[in-house]
Scaffold this active site. Structure first.
Site, mmCIF file in Angstrom:
data_model
loop_
_atom_site.group_PDB
_atom_site.id
_atom_site.type_symbol
_atom_site.label_atom_id
_atom_site.label_comp_id
_atom_site.label_asym_id
_atom_site.label_seq_id
_atom_site.Cartn_x
_atom_site.Cartn_y
_atom_site.Cartn_z
ATOM 1 N N ASP A 98 0.863 -1.164 0.000
ATOM 2 C CA ASP A 98 0.000 0.000 0.000
ATOM 3 C C ASP A 98 0.905 1.221 0.000
ATOM 4 O OD1 ASP A 98 -2.510 1.502 0.592
ATOM 5 O OD2 ASP A 98 -3.189 -0.463 1.267
ATOM 6 N N ASP A 198 -3.119 4.818 -2.004
ATOM 7 C CA ASP A 198 -4.124 5.315 -1.062
ATOM 8 C C ASP A 198 -4.490 6.781 -1.301
ATOM 9 O OD1 ASP A 198 -5.446 4.725 1.613
ATOM 10 O OD2 ASP A 198 -4.313 6.522 2.119
ATOM 11 N N HIS A 328 -11.122 -3.421 3.057
ATOM 12 C CA HIS A 328 -10.939 -3.194 4.499
ATOM 13 C C HIS A 328 -11.661 -1.938 4.988
ATOM 14 C CE1 HIS A 328 -8.209 -0.583 2.458
ATOM 15 N NE2 HIS A 328 -8.006 0.088 3.580
ATOM 16 N N ASP A 329 -12.252 -1.164 4.082
ATOM 17 C CA ASP A 329 -12.990 0.043 4.472
ATOM 18 C C ASP A 329 -14.497 -0.145 4.358
ATOM 19 O OD1 ASP A 329 -10.686 1.569 4.887
ATOM 20 O OD2 ASP A 329 -10.588 2.200 2.794
HETATM 21 C C1 GLC Z 1 -7.898 5.032 2.467
HETATM 22 C C2 GLC Z 1 -7.724 3.733 3.203
HETATM 23 C C3 GLC Z 1 -8.336 3.856 4.555
HETATM 24 C C4 GLC Z 1 -7.617 4.956 5.293
HETATM 25 C C5 GLC Z 1 -7.581 6.268 4.500
HETATM 26 C C6 GLC Z 1 -6.567 7.213 5.044
HETATM 27 O O1 GLC Z 1 -9.221 5.353 2.266
HETATM 28 O O2 GLC Z 1 -8.281 2.686 2.457
HETATM 29 O O3 GLC Z 1 -8.293 2.668 5.277
HETATM 30 O O4 GLC Z 1 -8.271 5.197 6.505
HETATM 31 O O5 GLC Z 1 -7.238 6.052 3.154
HETATM 32 O O6 GLC Z 1 -5.269 6.770 4.767
#
Ligand code: GLC
Length: 554
Positions: A98, A198, A328-329
């Site tokens: 990531d 991200d 995961h979100d």
């Molecule tokens: C993205 C990630 C998430 C995180 C956010 C801030 O949306 O998938 O999990 O909280 O970015 O980095």
């Protein structure tokens, strides 16, 4: 757009913290991933994307990185990482990490140095303003708080679009950009195949101006300023990053880009796009409300279908979406997209087949392949996720009762998808011999890998069939590069489309309990996938049973 190495691949997303713990500390680790490479290979996964494993205070599940060049000791060591890359390579598999470069952690040395000397080199790595100016903007960040906070020990304040422990990096500064590119190349040189990127559209900040407040806190949603984003300026950063890092390595990149950027699709993922792919979030964010989770609308089977087809129409054959049911979100896809009373293996398989044959790159989130469901969140005491804690409060502030606020969290919490992977029906579902960092889903006795491996009719074995079909040399050209044509869109609770390349396939799912009939306009040559043992036909007509899905060669 043909001939890129990643176009026919299947991606599997790992949330390392919850995948497999081998040292008993209750946290998943890299050795756990290494030990399950054969499982993933056997499933048919080619590319593994690991959510952040860098050193981090874990305020936001690792998306707050304190050292871009390290591995958090909870996950293992750099040697483990090198071994993972090498072991994957032996199996013709690829590793993605990531890439979180919109912000770092407030524990990163850059930020610490900025606090020590805000006028020095590292002060320019962040967005700093004098506190005496008052709040430079009235924006509310992604996790609900204002986006400016005092820079500790100074008379300045700094910008953070996410949690206050995630200070935004100043991409306007060429020195910062060079540091980021150096780091990306360092990882790619190590043998990584690429990155999931991200929150990347956030790197170009909109002009710092105020907008009308939309809640009692006097702030406006972060989406309002970003509707005025300088997309050309963003494009310049993205093109530079690609040229200096991804392109020379022929890396696979998949970016987290929300729907607002649809008009720029060809810039993002066209032949010379900044990225290989971006996620299709249309169904995931359907019903979204700026008021908060408590106000989100439900998604019906027709809505789900329409979302998928809308995205397919927009992208056509000009690029490849990364197709997801969950990540995961998000809550678990099966819990969100299948009406609760109908949730069973048959409906889970239907959903899987419908999204898996869409044009694009199929992504599977850990546990999805066994049909893992939402967690049972019956009290806020057990909730870990920062976003959920904020959304609970947002619901209460808007006048919801505690039960209603909890129900919103239960439905949409990011914790739903973060419960430990269910390997077997033993203690802690085989995830850890210690105390898991997060509660294991109670349904692990019935939903787990070991049980499903033995059962030829399991969701797991169904996923294997879907993957095998996408990889079958007879059908691969059609499924990877063929066009997609929606059909019977005026019908309810029916999702059907053809894929046409050197063959023609019909994918059709009866998205309801009640049977319904279809009449394909060409004879069926072969049944490739069926989530029932048989098919009811009469002449040209096929009667689909409850949640039956078929993939037919015409
Ligand atoms: C993205 C990630 C998430 C995180 C956010 C801030 O949306 O998938 O999990 O909280 O970015 O980095």
């Amino acid at each position: 757009m043909t001939g890129k190495w990643w176009q026919n691949k299947i991606v599997y997303q790992i949330y390392p913290k919850s995948f497999l713990d081998t040292d008993g500390d209750g946290f998943g680790d890299l050795r756990g991933i290494i030990s399950r490479l054969d499982y993933l290979k056997d499933l048919g996964a080619d590319i593994l994307w690991l959510c952040p494993i860098y050193p981090s205070p874990l305020v936001d599940g690792g998306y707050d990185i304190s050292d871009y060049y390290g591995i958090d000791p909870r996950y293992g060591t750099m040697d483990d990482m090198d071994e993972l890359i090498a072991e994957a390579k032996k199996r013709d598999m690829y590793i993605l990490m990531d890439l979180v470069v919109n912000h770092c952690s407030d524990q990163h040395e850059w930020f610490k140095k900025a606090c020590e000397d805000p006028d020095g080199k590292y002060g320019h790595f962040f967005y700093l303003r004098n506190q005496s100016e008052g709040l430079p903007t009235n924006w509310r960040g992604h996790f609900g708080s204002r986006v400016w906070d005092p820079l500790p020990g100074t008379d300045r304040q700094y910008l953070h679009l996410f949690a206050k422990e995630q200070p935004d990096l100043n991409w306007e500064n060429p020195e910062l950009r060079e540091e980021i590119y150096k780091m990306i190349n360092w990882w790619l040189d190590k043998g990584l195949a690429g990155f999931r990127i991200d929150a990347i559209v956030n790197i170009k900040k909109p002009p710092f101006v105020n907008y009308e407040a939309d809640r009692k806190d006097g702030l406006c949603s972060i989406h309002v300023p970003f509707a005025h984003a300088d997309t050309e300026g963003l494009g310049a950063f993205l093109a530079e990053m690609k040229e200096k890092t991804f392109a020379p390595h022929d890396a696979f990149t998949v970016a987290e880009v929300a729907g607002e950027y649809e008009g720029l699709l060809s810039d993002f993922v066209g032949e010379d796009g900044y990225f290989s792919s971006i996620f299709d979030f249309r169904a995931s964010i359907f019903g979204k409300s700026d008021k908060g989770w408590y106000d989100w609308a439900e998604i019906t089977p027709d809505d789900f279908r329409n979302c998928c087809f809308e995205s397919q129409r927009i992208i056509g054959t000009d690029g490849f979406y990364a197709n997801i049911l969950e990540n995961h979100d998000q809550p678990r896809g099966v819990s969100r997209f299948i009406p609760g009373e109908d949730l069973c293996d048959t409906s889970k398989k239907m959903l899987a087949a419908l999204y898996f044959m869409l044009r694009g790159i199929p992504f599977i989130y850990q546990g999805q392949e066994i049909g893992m469901e939402n967690a049972a969140i019956d009290s806020m005491d057990r909730v870990n996720d920062v976003d959920s804690i904020d959304q609970y409060q947002v619901a209460l502030n808007a006048g919801c009762t505690q039960e209603e606020a909890l129900a919103a969290v239960q439905r949409l919490s990011r914790d739903n998808g973060r419960t430990p992977m269910q390997w077997n029906d033993g203690q802690n579902a085989g995830f850890t011999r210690g105390t898991p960092w997060m509660d294991v889903n109670r349904n692990c006795k019935t939903i787990n890998v070991r049980a499903q491996e033995k059962d030829p009719d399991s969701v797991l074995n169904f996923y294997k069939k879907l993957i095998a079909l996408r990889k079958d040399p007879d059908y691969q050209e059609t499924l990877v590069y063929g066009t997609l044509e929606p059909i019977w869109e005026d019908r309810h609770s029916l999702m059907a489309y053809t894929r046409t390349g050197d063959r023609t396939l019909l994918v059709v799912g009866n998205y309801q309990k009640k049977a319904q009939s279809i009449e394909p306009d060409a004879p069926v040559k072969k049944i490739l996938i069926n989530n029932y043992p048989d098919v009811d036909t009469e002449g040209n007509s096929i009667t689909l049973k409850s949640y039956q899905v078929l993939i037919l060669e015409l």
